[in-house]
Design a protein around this motif. Structure first.
Motif, PDB file in Angstrom:
ATOM      1  N   PHE A 173      29.639  44.110  35.705  1.00  0.00           N
ATOM      2  CA  PHE A 173      29.474  43.326  37.109  1.00  0.00           C
ATOM      3  C   PHE A 173      28.597  42.231  36.594  1.00  0.00           C
ATOM      4  O   PHE A 173      27.948  42.268  35.231  1.00  0.00           O
TER       5      PHE A 173
ATOM      6  N   THR B 259      30.468  40.734  41.049  1.00  0.00           N
ATOM      7  CA  THR B 259      31.893  40.693  40.700  1.00  0.00           C
ATOM      8  C   THR B 259      32.290  41.078  39.708  1.00  0.00           C
ATOM      9  O   THR B 259      31.705  41.104  38.712  1.00  0.00           O
ATOM     10  N   LEU B 260      33.322  42.322  39.448  1.00  0.00           N
ATOM     11  CA  LEU B 260      33.851  43.280  38.997  1.00  0.00           C
ATOM     12  C   LEU B 260      34.282  42.612  38.122  1.00  0.00           C
ATOM     13  O   LEU B 260      35.643  41.942  37.913  1.00  0.00           O
ATOM     14  N   ALA B 261      34.336  42.669  36.012  1.00  0.00           N
ATOM     15  CA  ALA B 261      35.143  42.292  35.007  1.00  0.00           C
ATOM     16  C   ALA B 261      36.534  42.871  35.694  1.00  0.00           C
ATOM     17  O   ALA B 261      36.971  43.788  36.001  1.00  0.00           O
ATOM     18  N   PRO B 262      37.538  42.008  35.003  1.00  0.00           N
ATOM     19  CA  PRO B 262      38.809  42.058  35.245  1.00  0.00           C
ATOM     20  C   PRO B 262      38.812  44.268  34.156  1.00  0.00           C
ATOM     21  O   PRO B 262      39.673  45.004  34.737  1.00  0.00           O
ATOM     22  N   ASP B 263      38.289  44.351  33.493  1.00  0.00           N
ATOM     23  CA  ASP B 263      38.596  45.240  32.606  1.00  0.00           C
ATOM     24  C   ASP B 263      37.506  46.304  33.592  1.00  0.00           C
ATOM     25  O   ASP B 263      37.590  47.772  32.728  1.00  0.00           O
ATOM     26  N   ARG B 264      36.748  46.249  34.200  1.00  0.00           N
ATOM     27  CA  ARG B 264      35.770  46.552  35.159  1.00  0.00           C
ATOM     28  C   ARG B 264      34.870  47.837  33.987  1.00  0.00           C
ATOM     29  O   ARG B 264      34.258  48.886  34.746  1.00  0.00           O
TER      30      ARG B 264
ATOM     31  N   PRO C 161      38.278  44.726  40.947  1.00  0.00           N
ATOM     32  CA  PRO C 161      38.113  43.648  40.193  1.00  0.00           C
ATOM     33  C   PRO C 161      38.377  42.509  41.129  1.00  0.00           C
ATOM     34  O   PRO C 161      39.677  41.937  41.717  1.00  0.00           O
ATOM     35  N   GLY C 162      37.962  41.389  40.840  1.00  0.00           N
ATOM     36  CA  GLY C 162      38.015  39.801  42.359  1.00  0.00           C
ATOM     37  C   GLY C 162      37.480  40.337  42.739  1.00  0.00           C
ATOM     38  O   GLY C 162      37.031  39.139  43.605  1.00  0.00           O
TER      39      GLY C 162
END
Length: 145
Positions: free
Chosen positions: A132, A124-129, A103-104
């Motif tokens: 995108f 960008t991949l979200a923090p909880d995966r 993420p990030g």
């Protein structure tokens, strides 16, 4: 993502050269004060996938270590990856989401149709995966990128 036309051209060229297989590599740069990634260089990596290379790519831990060492030598960090989608759109696939790790990071995808690069997008991949999100690509001259 903030970058230069040269960086984007390199990604497109690598995608065309790898066709009909997926080409892949790393985005090298820095995080800006506002949290954006400033990509100033790329580093090609071999597609380590043993099969389905026209639809999949693989980067190993050793590839990441080598890219990180090369980035640090230049005073940079690994801030993302890129890969091509032969004869498919420049948007993340279900496999891209399932295999995304960081993420990030910025994930750049270039569509290559019949050997010619077309659309290029950043994600960008979200923090909880879980998904995108589309990332804007700002192109600046090399001295300001």
């Amino acid at each position: 993502m903030i970058t230069t036309q040269d960086v984007l051209d390199h990604i497109r060229r690598h995608g065309a050269e790898a066709y009909p297989e997926e080409g892949c590599g790393f985005l090298l740069g820095v995080l800006t004060d506002d949290g954006r990634r400033r990509v100033t260089a790329t580093r090609r990596a071999p597609n380590r996938r043993g099969d389905e290379r026209t639809r999949r790519y693989e980067l190993t831990a050793e590839d990441y270590r080598e890219a990180d060492a090369a980035a640090r030598d230049e005073g940079l960090d690994v801030v993302g990856t890129y890969h091509s989608h032969p004869d498919h759109p420049a948007r993340p696939s279900e496999t891209d989401l399932a295999e995304a790790t960081f993420p990030g990071f910025t994930y750049v995808i270039v569509s290559v149709r019949d050997g010619a690069p077309e659309a290029l997008t950043a994600w960008t991949l979200a923090p909880d995966r879980s998904e995108f999100t589309r990332e804007e690509i700002a192109v600046h001259p090399p001295e300001t990128a």
